[in-house]
Structures are given as structure tokens and as C-alpha cells.
Design a protein around this motif. Structure first.
Motif, PDB file in Angstrom:
ATOM      1  N   SER A 177       4.465  -0.048   4.859  1.00  0.00           N
ATOM      2  CA  SER A 177       3.473  -0.920   4.228  1.00  0.00           C
ATOM      3  C   SER A 177       2.666  -0.156   3.182  1.00  0.00           C
ATOM      4  CB  SER A 177       2.544  -1.516   5.291  1.00  0.00           C
ATOM      5  OG  SER A 177       1.738  -0.525   5.895  1.00  0.00           O
ATOM      6  N   ALA A 178       2.348   1.117   3.468  1.00  0.00           N
ATOM      7  CA  ALA A 178       1.600   1.930   2.503  1.00  0.00           C
ATOM      8  C   ALA A 178       2.450   2.265   1.287  1.00  0.00           C
ATOM      9  CB  ALA A 178       1.104   3.212   3.173  1.00  0.00           C
ATOM     10  N   VAL A 179       3.671   2.731   1.531  1.00  0.00           N
ATOM     11  CA  VAL A 179       4.555   3.105   0.423  1.00  0.00           C
ATOM     12  C   VAL A 179       4.875   1.905  -0.452  1.00  0.00           C
ATOM     13  CG1 VAL A 179       6.852   3.984  -0.156  1.00  0.00           C
ATOM     14  CG2 VAL A 179       5.539   5.050   1.682  1.00  0.00           C
ATOM     15  N   SER A 180       4.995   0.735   0.142  1.00  0.00           N
ATOM     16  CA  SER A 180       5.382  -0.453  -0.625  1.00  0.00           C
ATOM     17  C   SER A 180       4.335  -0.850  -1.660  1.00  0.00           C
ATOM     18  CB  SER A 180       5.646  -1.628   0.325  1.00  0.00           C
ATOM     19  OG  SER A 180       4.454  -2.071   0.935  1.00  0.00           O
ATOM     20  N   VAL A 181       3.064  -0.522  -1.429  1.00  0.00           N
ATOM     21  CA  VAL A 181       2.019  -0.919  -2.382  1.00  0.00           C
ATOM     22  C   VAL A 181       1.530   0.230  -3.250  1.00  0.00           C
ATOM     23  CG1 VAL A 181       1.209  -2.805  -0.916  1.00  0.00           C
ATOM     24  CG2 VAL A 181       0.136  -0.555  -0.707  1.00  0.00           C
ATOM     25  N   SER A 182       1.848   1.475  -2.851  1.00  0.00           N
ATOM     26  CA  SER A 182       1.290   2.611  -3.593  1.00  0.00           C
ATOM     27  C   SER A 182       2.326   3.596  -4.094  1.00  0.00           C
ATOM     28  CB  SER A 182       0.298   3.377  -2.691  1.00  0.00           C
ATOM     29  OG  SER A 182       0.971   3.980  -1.611  1.00  0.00           O
ATOM     30  N   GLY A 183       3.579   3.463  -3.681  1.00  0.00           N
ATOM     31  CA  GLY A 183       4.549   4.505  -3.977  1.00  0.00           C
ATOM     32  C   GLY A 183       4.425   5.634  -2.960  1.00  0.00           C
ATOM     33  N   VAL A 184       5.080   6.750  -3.246  1.00  0.00           N
ATOM     34  CA  VAL A 184       5.126   7.866  -2.302  1.00  0.00           C
ATOM     35  C   VAL A 184       3.913   8.771  -2.505  1.00  0.00           C
ATOM     36  CG1 VAL A 184       6.467   9.828  -1.482  1.00  0.00           C
ATOM     37  CG2 VAL A 184       7.639   7.774  -2.282  1.00  0.00           C
ATOM     38  N   ILE A 185       3.105   8.907  -1.457  1.00  0.00           N
ATOM     39  CA  ILE A 185       1.904   9.744  -1.498  1.00  0.00           C
ATOM     40  C   ILE A 185       2.024  10.772  -0.378  1.00  0.00           C
ATOM     41  CG2 ILE A 185      -0.606   9.781  -1.305  1.00  0.00           C
ATOM     42  CD1 ILE A 185      -0.628   6.918  -2.303  1.00  0.00           C
ATOM     43  N   PHE A 218       7.169   7.027 -12.114  1.00  0.00           N
ATOM     44  CA  PHE A 218       5.738   6.864 -11.867  1.00  0.00           C
ATOM     45  C   PHE A 218       5.505   6.229 -10.502  1.00  0.00           C
ATOM     46  CE2 PHE A 218       1.501   4.931 -12.443  1.00  0.00           C
ATOM     47  CZ  PHE A 218       0.814   6.046 -12.923  1.00  0.00           C
ATOM     48  N   TRP A 219       6.346   5.260 -10.127  1.00  0.00           N
ATOM     49  CA  TRP A 219       6.214   4.645  -8.808  1.00  0.00           C
ATOM     50  C   TRP A 219       6.462   5.674  -7.714  1.00  0.00           C
ATOM     51  CZ3 TRP A 219       8.690   3.865  -4.244  1.00  0.00           C
ATOM     52  CH2 TRP A 219       8.179   2.861  -3.422  1.00  0.00           C
ATOM     53  N   MET A 220       7.475   6.529  -7.900  1.00  0.00           N
ATOM     54  CA  MET A 220       7.810   7.521  -6.886  1.00  0.00           C
ATOM     55  C   MET A 220       6.751   8.612  -6.763  1.00  0.00           C
ATOM     56  SD  MET A 220      11.913   7.818  -7.548  1.00  0.00           S
ATOM     57  CE  MET A 220      12.072   9.210  -6.434  1.00  0.00           C
ATOM     58  N   MET A 221       5.919   8.792  -7.783  1.00  0.00           N
ATOM     59  CA  MET A 221       4.833   9.773  -7.710  1.00  0.00           C
ATOM     60  C   MET A 221       3.571   9.192  -7.081  1.00  0.00           C
ATOM     61  SD  MET A 221       5.056  12.133 -11.135  1.00  0.00           S
ATOM     62  CE  MET A 221       4.902  10.778 -12.296  1.00  0.00           C
ATOM     63  N   GLY A 222       3.543   7.889  -6.879  1.00  0.00           N
ATOM     64  CA  GLY A 222       2.415   7.255  -6.205  1.00  0.00           C
ATOM     65  C   GLY A 222       1.261   6.956  -7.130  1.00  0.00           C
ATOM     66  N   SER A 223       0.744   5.748  -7.049  1.00  0.00           N
ATOM     67  CA  SER A 223      -0.391   5.356  -7.877  1.00  0.00           C
ATOM     68  C   SER A 223      -1.001   4.072  -7.336  1.00  0.00           C
ATOM     69  CB  SER A 223       0.051   5.150  -9.329  1.00  0.00           C
ATOM     70  OG  SER A 223      -1.035   4.706 -10.126  1.00  0.00           O
ATOM     71  N   LEU A 224      -2.297   3.914  -7.593  1.00  0.00           N
ATOM     72  CA  LEU A 224      -2.991   2.674  -7.251  1.00  0.00           C
ATOM     73  C   LEU A 224      -3.470   1.959  -8.508  1.00  0.00           C
ATOM     74  CD1 LEU A 224      -5.138   3.912  -4.210  1.00  0.00           C
ATOM     75  CD2 LEU A 224      -2.913   2.775  -4.177  1.00  0.00           C
ATOM     76  N   THR A 225      -2.911   2.330  -9.651  1.00  0.00           N
ATOM     77  CA  THR A 225      -3.305   1.721 -10.917  1.00  0.00           C
ATOM     78  C   THR A 225      -2.956   0.241 -10.951  1.00  0.00           C
ATOM     79  OG1 THR A 225      -2.890   3.823 -12.027  1.00  0.00           O
ATOM     80  CG2 THR A 225      -3.068   1.893 -13.423  1.00  0.00           C
ATOM     81  N   MET A 226      -3.860  -0.550 -11.504  1.00  0.00           N
ATOM     82  CA  MET A 226      -3.627  -1.987 -11.721  1.00  0.00           C
ATOM     83  C   MET A 226      -3.284  -2.713 -10.422  1.00  0.00           C
ATOM     84  SD  MET A 226      -4.226  -2.202 -14.914  1.00  0.00           S
ATOM     85  CE  MET A 226      -3.666  -3.855 -15.304  1.00  0.00           C
ATOM     86  N   ARG A 227      -3.950  -2.360  -9.352  1.00  0.00           N
ATOM     87  CA  ARG A 227      -3.739  -3.056  -8.075  1.00  0.00           C
ATOM     88  C   ARG A 227      -4.912  -3.999  -7.844  1.00  0.00           C
ATOM     89  NH1 ARG A 227       0.442  -0.513  -8.885  1.00  0.00           N
ATOM     90  NH2 ARG A 227       1.635   0.579  -7.272  1.00  0.00           N
ATOM     91  N   GLY A 228      -4.624  -5.291  -7.816  1.00  0.00           N
ATOM     92  CA  GLY A 228      -5.662  -6.288  -7.594  1.00  0.00           C
ATOM     93  C   GLY A 228      -5.841  -6.587  -6.122  1.00  0.00           C
TER      94      GLY A 228
END
Length: 334
Positions: A249-257, A180-190
Motif C-alpha cells: 500500500s505504501a509503495v503503490s502511492v509513493s514508489g520505493v522508499i 522517478f517513480w522507482m526512486m520514490g516521491s510524494l510530489t503532486m499527491r492530492g
């Protein structure tokens, strides 16, 4: 140039503001746009304020930051490599960051390292270390040829990809979290995540904006750029490192998009031309709008289930990029 930037930038800013407001309004609990602005101005009711400020706003801000970072990084890579197919992951940054994240998840190191920040920090560091390794492999007599650099990125990406596959096969119960992390997501990001990323984005954009003229001269070729006063090796290093930091920086907080840094600079180039003094700042708006709407679709399309963000950006981006390639074969300059 300044008039065109104001014209296109103003239009893009208005479109981003509209998208921002509408995205805050859309969700499992629909909130009227007027109420959204009441909340933003501190005059909303308690329930709407809780939903907008604590749930939707940090996620939307993060989507804007991630989209901006990937699009600007894509513009930087395309400019310095003189390759319209270059994207933010071309030098193996995504594989490096994914390796770090998968390692932390597989061995349950979150609590042993930095708590909730463990995955972002480790993913960022491994992404940056991957770039350093690629540059080390590509350097020959103090110079980096773009062909060697791209091939080095492909080799390192394939090598790390094999380790990621190995960790996925070993992961057992953690496999869903890794995938799920490798597919990218912004779920539950505060709010913590936008705060982590914002400084990198600001610094990265400022640096790449300062390289706009040099990237324009790069289109003539490295030798011609050198004759026109560009420090070619220094410019390549600055742009590559800055673009990689933005990507990491983007990948570290959202996964791979995927496809954001590939499609957005292309689209902007079709509208405003090949001037990187326009492409880079407009990529900030274009990437923000693209990821913001992709994330809105991701959380609304199959509600209450959520589609991974990387899946949506690929579903939207791949057909569009195929269209760009088809137009390019007919003589349209991309």
C-alpha cells in the motif's frame, strides 16, 4: 509495559505534532506557525488556507501514513524472521510493485485502466502477487522455513528486477517517469492518495499489534514458541501477509522508499528494548517522523527543484544503519 508505552508514546506523539506543524509552515511560501493553526482551526486567510489545506496537508498526511506503514511492516518482518536486517522489501514486494508500475507507465495504460489510480492499484496487486509467489516457492510440506523464505524472496526479486531493467531500456520517453517513480516521491499527491492508503494502514496496525506477544515468543525460537502455545505457521502467515499489504500500500502511492522499515524499528529497539508490544506501536510514530522530515528536506534542500524522497531516506538511513552495525560489533544488542 503500559506505563512505558504511555511515556514513550506520549513523547513520540508530541514530537510528531511538532514536526507536523513545522512541516506545514515550511515551503516556498513560509507561513507562521500561528497562521498554520489558524488555518487548521478554520480561521486563516484565503491564501494561507489554499496553500496549507490543498497543497501541503495532503502530502504531509501521506508522508505520515507511508512512514508508519513501512516502519510497522519492517518491525513485523524483523520479528517473524528473527532477523534484524529484514526490511519491508526483503520478500520482493518492492520489485513486484515496481514491475506493475513500470508496465503501466511503459505501455501507457493509465487511461485504459483506472485513470489516476492505475499505477497505485496495479502496483499494489503485483506487490501482493509477488508475496504469494514467494510463499508458494518457499512452502515445503506445509511449512515455511525462514531461510528458504528469504532466499525465495531474493530469487523472485532478482527475476523481476531483470524485467524492470528490460522495461527501462525499452521505455524511451517514459524512462524518466519510471525511474522517478522507482526512486520514490510524494510530489503532486492530492487527498485521493491518503484515502486509498488509510484503511490498509489501520487494519494492518491492529492485526500486528495483536501479534506482539507471539513475536516476543518467536525470539526464543519457533520450537519454543510452539511449546508455549503459539500457532507458529499461522502467526508467520498472518504477520508476513499483513506486513506485505502495508508495504504494498505504501509503495503503490509513493514508489520505493528505502531504509525506513530497516532503521526505525532498530532505533526504537535500542531505546525501549526487544518487546514488540512496544516496538510496533512506537514504529507508527517513528516512521511517520522519519518520512515527514525526509520529505520536508526533499522539497526544500534544492528548491525549486525537488529531490526524490527515496534518495533522501537512503542518504539519511544508510550512514545511520552503518553506525548501528558498528555499535553491534562492539556488543550492543540491536
Amino acid at each position: 509495559m503500559k506505563k512505558r508505552l504511555l511515556l514513550y508514546g506520549g513523547g513520540a506523539a508530541l514530537l510528531l505534532l511538532f514536526s507536523f506543524t513545522l512541516s506545514l509552515s515550511i515551503g516556498s511560501s513560509m507561513i507562521p506557525i500561528t497562521e498554520v493553526w489558524s488555518v487548521l482551526l478554520g480561521k486563516g486567510d484565503e491564501v494561507s488556507t489554499a496553500i496549507v489545506i490543498n497543497v501541503r496537508l495532503p502530502r504531509i498526511i501521506l508522508a505520515i501514513l507511508v512512514g508508519s506503514a513501512l516502519a510497522v511492516a519492517g518491525a513485523g518482518f524483523q520479528g517473524v524472521l528473527r532477523n534484524p536486517l529484514a526490511d519491508p522489501y526483503i520478500l520482493g514486494v518492492s520489485s513486484g510493485a515496481s514491475f506493475g508500475a513500470a508496465f503501466v507507465i511503459l505501455f501507457g495504460l493509465q487511461s485504459a485502466l483506472f485513470g489516476m489510480y492505475s499505477i497505485p492499484i496495479v502496483a499494489f496487486l503485483t506487490g501482493v502477487l509477488t508475496l504469494l509467489l514467494v510463499i508458494k516457492i518457499a512452502m515445503t510440506s506445509g511449512q515455511m522455513k525462514k531461510e528458504t523464505l528469504i532466499l525465495s524472496g531474493v530469487v523472485v526479486q532478482a527475476f523481476l528486477g531483470s524485467f524492470i531493467s528490460l522495461m527501462v531500456s525499452m521505455s524511451g520517453k517514459a524512462i524518466n517517469e519510471i525511474v522517478f517513480w522507482m526512486m520514490g516521491s510524494l510530489t503532486m499527491r492530492g487527498w485521493e492518495y491518503p484515502k486509498i492508503m488509510a484503511p490498509y494502514l489501520f487494519i494492518g496496525i491492529v492485526i500486528l499489534l495483536s501479534q506482539g506477544r507471539a513475536l516476543n515468543l518467536f525470539t526464543l525460537g519457533e520450537r519454543q514458541a510452539l511449546h508455549l502455545g503459539v500457532n507458529v505457521e499461522r502467526t508467520k502467515m498472518v504477520v508476513l501477509v499483513t506486513s506485505t499489504l502495508l508495504t504494498a500500500s505504501a509503495v503503490s502511492v509513493s514508489g520505493v522508499i528505502g531504509f525506513v522499515g530497516l532503521v526505525v524499528p532498530h532505533l526504537i529497539r535500542m531505546v525501549v528494548g526487544p518487546d514488540y508490544r512496544l516496538i510496533i506501536p512506537l514504529s507508527v510514530f517513528g516512521g511517520s517522523i522519519y518520512v515527514l522530515w525526509a520529505d520536508t528536506i526533499a522539497r526544500m534542500a534544492l528548491m525549486p527543484k525537488e529531490i526524490p524522497l527515496g534518495v533522501v531516506t537512503s542518504l539519511l538511513g544508510a550512514p545511520f544503519f552503518a553506525y548501528l552495525l558498528k555499535k553491534g560489533k562492539k556488543g550492543v544488542k540491536l
